[in-house]
Scaffold this active site. Structure first.
Site, PDB file in Angstrom:
ATOM      1  N   SER A  82       0.768  -1.066  -0.036  1.00 29.88           N
ATOM      2  CA  SER A  82       0.035  -0.248   0.039  1.00 29.88           C
ATOM      3  C   SER A  82       0.834   1.346  -0.124  1.00 29.88           C
ATOM      4  O   SER A  82       2.257   1.034   0.393  1.00 29.88           O
ATOM      5  CB  SER A  82      -0.936   0.015   1.341  1.00 29.88           C
ATOM      6  OG  SER A  82      -0.161  -0.080   2.564  1.00 29.88           O
ATOM      7  N   LYS A  83       0.254   2.590  -0.305  1.00 34.56           N
ATOM      8  CA  LYS A  83       1.099   3.594  -0.111  1.00 34.56           C
ATOM      9  C   LYS A  83       1.802   3.756   1.021  1.00 34.56           C
ATOM     10  O   LYS A  83       2.760   4.148   1.194  1.00 34.56           O
ATOM     11  CB  LYS A  83       0.015   4.958  -0.475  1.00 34.56           C
ATOM     12  CG  LYS A  83       0.838   5.969  -0.683  1.00 34.56           C
ATOM     13  CD  LYS A  83      -0.063   7.255  -0.836  1.00 34.56           C
ATOM     14  CE  LYS A  83       0.761   8.525  -0.755  1.00 34.56           C
ATOM     15  NZ  LYS A  83       1.237   8.903   0.479  1.00 34.56           N
ATOM     16  N   ARG A  84       0.873   3.595   2.231  1.00 34.93           N
ATOM     17  CA  ARG A  84       1.200   3.831   3.559  1.00 34.93           C
ATOM     18  C   ARG A  84       2.517   3.011   3.698  1.00 34.93           C
ATOM     19  O   ARG A  84       3.546   3.337   4.380  1.00 34.93           O
ATOM     20  CB  ARG A  84       0.126   3.415   4.649  1.00 34.93           C
ATOM     21  CG  ARG A  84       0.604   3.543   6.080  1.00 34.93           C
ATOM     22  CD  ARG A  84      -0.552   3.274   6.805  1.00 34.93           C
ATOM     23  NE  ARG A  84      -1.511   4.093   6.624  1.00 34.93           N
ATOM     24  CZ  ARG A  84      -2.732   3.980   7.529  1.00 34.93           C
ATOM     25  NH1 ARG A  84      -2.932   2.954   8.387  1.00 34.93           N
ATOM     26  NH2 ARG A  84      -3.531   4.960   7.372  1.00 34.93           N
ATOM     27  N   ASP A 121       5.581   4.264   1.906  1.00 36.97           N
ATOM     28  CA  ASP A 121       6.099   5.729   2.291  1.00 36.97           C
ATOM     29  C   ASP A 121       7.040   5.143   3.654  1.00 36.97           C
ATOM     30  O   ASP A 121       8.029   5.675   3.956  1.00 36.97           O
ATOM     31  CB  ASP A 121       4.942   6.242   2.991  1.00 36.97           C
ATOM     32  CG  ASP A 121       4.101   7.080   1.699  1.00 36.97           C
ATOM     33  OD1 ASP A 121       4.729   7.121   0.777  1.00 36.97           O
ATOM     34  OD2 ASP A 121       3.094   7.540   1.862  1.00 36.97           O
TER      35      ASP A 121
END
Length: 509
Positions: free
Chosen positions: A264-266, A269
């Site tokens: 996921s993006k999270r 990141d």
């Protein structure tokens, strides 16, 4: 194989994640391998989640990656329009056909009534509360209301949706190209909405109708759509298209680097790597997420990396051009199991492609960056020499700039470990002899510099190998780095000699 037609059908609801690019790539490769057609279709029926600029971002991404559609909003084609919002009137007739034949129905339930239904089911300890073959009998729809009441509500302009009528006690079967036979009982399916109250179709209806009308032969999409596949099989049957249903292939999930859950993006990141192919600015938060391109990835390297996320060629070969992938790709070698996103492997691919790329292609950017960032004028010939020198030591092209400064700047400091271990009374004497010899040379090559160094020190009674690291120290300030004799060649004999003497003075004080 039949005339293969595949589509990549993203929704413009945000930035296109790297998983979406992989889906596009697998569709593209399958089409090319089978002399088929690759279509871009924009599925923008979800107006509430529509994001301005997202469609343009999708197109720019595909263009940068070299994944060129044969048909699409910009390319045109015989089966357009290729934006679902421009096909709105097409879907209504199919929704009404489903109603007329008893395979769909009008539902007038308000949001409050739907929520109350879910709460009742939760209180009854129903694990998955949904609008299904059982609960629909208690709700306000054309299955429970009289035909007169239904027509009165429609004439009054009461809001309604159209839901599919899932049959009771059936087993839906699907032979997936990746997973083999998938069987789902209708008791676990819900009566999904096919047409929303704003008159727009949902994904489920629109994509089935469009795939049929666009003569799509193979639907290659992410694993997250597998739970919807039985519904889609039913729609093909209800619309009378069972014999023309495309083959399905559900791609494995892309997992976090530790394999624990979907990427996921999270997660990206947190791990410090990009998840978008190009820079993406969130229109709501204004936050910019750096892309693979801006990080310094070559598109060919990213494509090669993505191809191996869930597929392998069955050989030891890892480096493939896009053309090579087109020839090697086969759906039979797509994996079922999820695949870990290994960013270090992505970097390795980038390093390999940088090594294999003509240095001339990086030279103009290096010249420009040295001037803009450091005020350094660098001739193109020198830039190419620097790139050749550093090619095997960088991960991203922008690293040529900082790493290349050793050619233009004298050392400002010196590696203390090397100084303490190697800098003795003999070092400045031996290196001064070499500097004096360099001054007498005209042009010099890496080979002639090495010969000169060896001969000069041996003649003076030194063992040249003992002074290689100190020579690097006085030229670059570092204890390790790119080929030392090539650095001397790029500097030229006179500048190299000046730098050696200057560093000896600095180290002696």
């Amino acid at each position: 194989m039949e005339n293969v037609r595949v589509r990549f059908a993203p929704s413009p609801t945000g930035g296109l994640h790297i998983g979406g690019v992989r889906t596009a790539l697998f569709n593209y490769l399958f089409a090319r391998k089978n002399n088929g057609t690759f279509i871009l279709r924009i599925e923008d029926t979800d107006q509430a989640r529509f994001v301005e600029g997202a469609e343009d971002y999708i197109k720019k991404t595909l263009d940068w990656c070299g994944i060129t559609p044969d048909e699409g909003p910009d390319q045109g084609g015989d089966y357009g329009p290729y934006r679902q919002s421009e096909r709105k009137e097409i879907y209504r007739q199919y929704a009404e056909k489903l109603i007329a034949e008893g395979n769909a129905y009008y539902a007038f339930d308000t949001p409050e009534e739907l929520e109350a239904m879910r709460e009742r089911l939760k209180e009854s300890r129903v694990v998955n509360p949904q609008y299904d073959t059982i609960t629909r009998t208690t709700m306000k729809n054309s299955l429970t209301l009289s035909e007169e009441e239904v027509q009165r509500r429609i004439a009054n302009g009461d809001p309604y949706v159209i839901r599919i009528k899932i049959p009771k006690k059936e087993e839906v079967r699907l032979n997936d190209m990746v997973r083999g036979w998938v069987m789902v009982h209708t008791e676990v399916l819900d009566d999904k909405v096919l047409m929303k109250s704003d008159g727009m179709p949902t994904y489920h209806l629109a994509n089935i109708v469009d795939d049929h009308l666009m003569k799509i032969t193979h639907v290659i999409r992410g694993e997250e759509w597998l739970p919807s596949a039985p519904l889609h099989v039913l729609l093909y049957r209800f619309l009378g298209w069972k014999d023309e249903m495309p083959q399905f292939a559900h791609l494995p999930l892309i997992l976090k680097p530790d394999g624990n859950g979907k990427l996921s993006k999270r997660a990206a990141d947190k791990a410090g790597f990009p998840i978008f192919p190009l820079n993406w600015q969130d229109p709501e938060s204004g936050e910019t997420s750096i892309g693979f391109k801006e990080t310094g990835f070559l598109p060919q390297a990213l494509i090669n990396f993505l191809a191996f996320l869930g597929w392998n060629p069955g050989t030891e070969q890892e480096i493939f051009s896009l053309n090579g992938l087109e020839k090697a790709f086969s759906a039979e070698r797509i994996n079922k199991a999820g695949t870990k996103f290994d960013f270090e492997k992505a970097k390795w691919f980038n390093q390999e492609y940088i090594k294999a790329t003509d240095s001339n292609l990086f030279a103009a950017d290096l010249v420009k960056s040295l001037k803009e960032i450091h005020g350094i004028d660098c001739p193109s010939e020198t830039a190419i020499q620097i790139i050749d020198l550093l090619k095997g030591r960088v991960t991203y092209p922008h690293e040529f700039v900082e790493n290349g400064l050793i050619i233009f700047q004298k050392p400002q400091s010196f590696d203390e470990k090397v100084v303490s271990k190697k800098w003795d009374d003999d070092a400045p004497r031996a290196l001064s002899l070499f500097a004096d010899k360099l001054k007498t040379q005209g042009s010099i090559t890496a080979d002639s510099a090495k010969t000169l160094f060896w001969e000069t020190l041996e003649t003076a009674g030194y063992k040249p190998g003992q002074f290689m690291q100190t020579l690097r120290l006085v030229l670059t300030g570092e204890g390790s780095g790119p080929d030392l004799m090539t650095i001397i060649e790029i500097l030229g004999s006179e500048k190299a000699a000046e730098r050696i003497i200057s560093s000896i003075d600095a180290l002696s004080n």
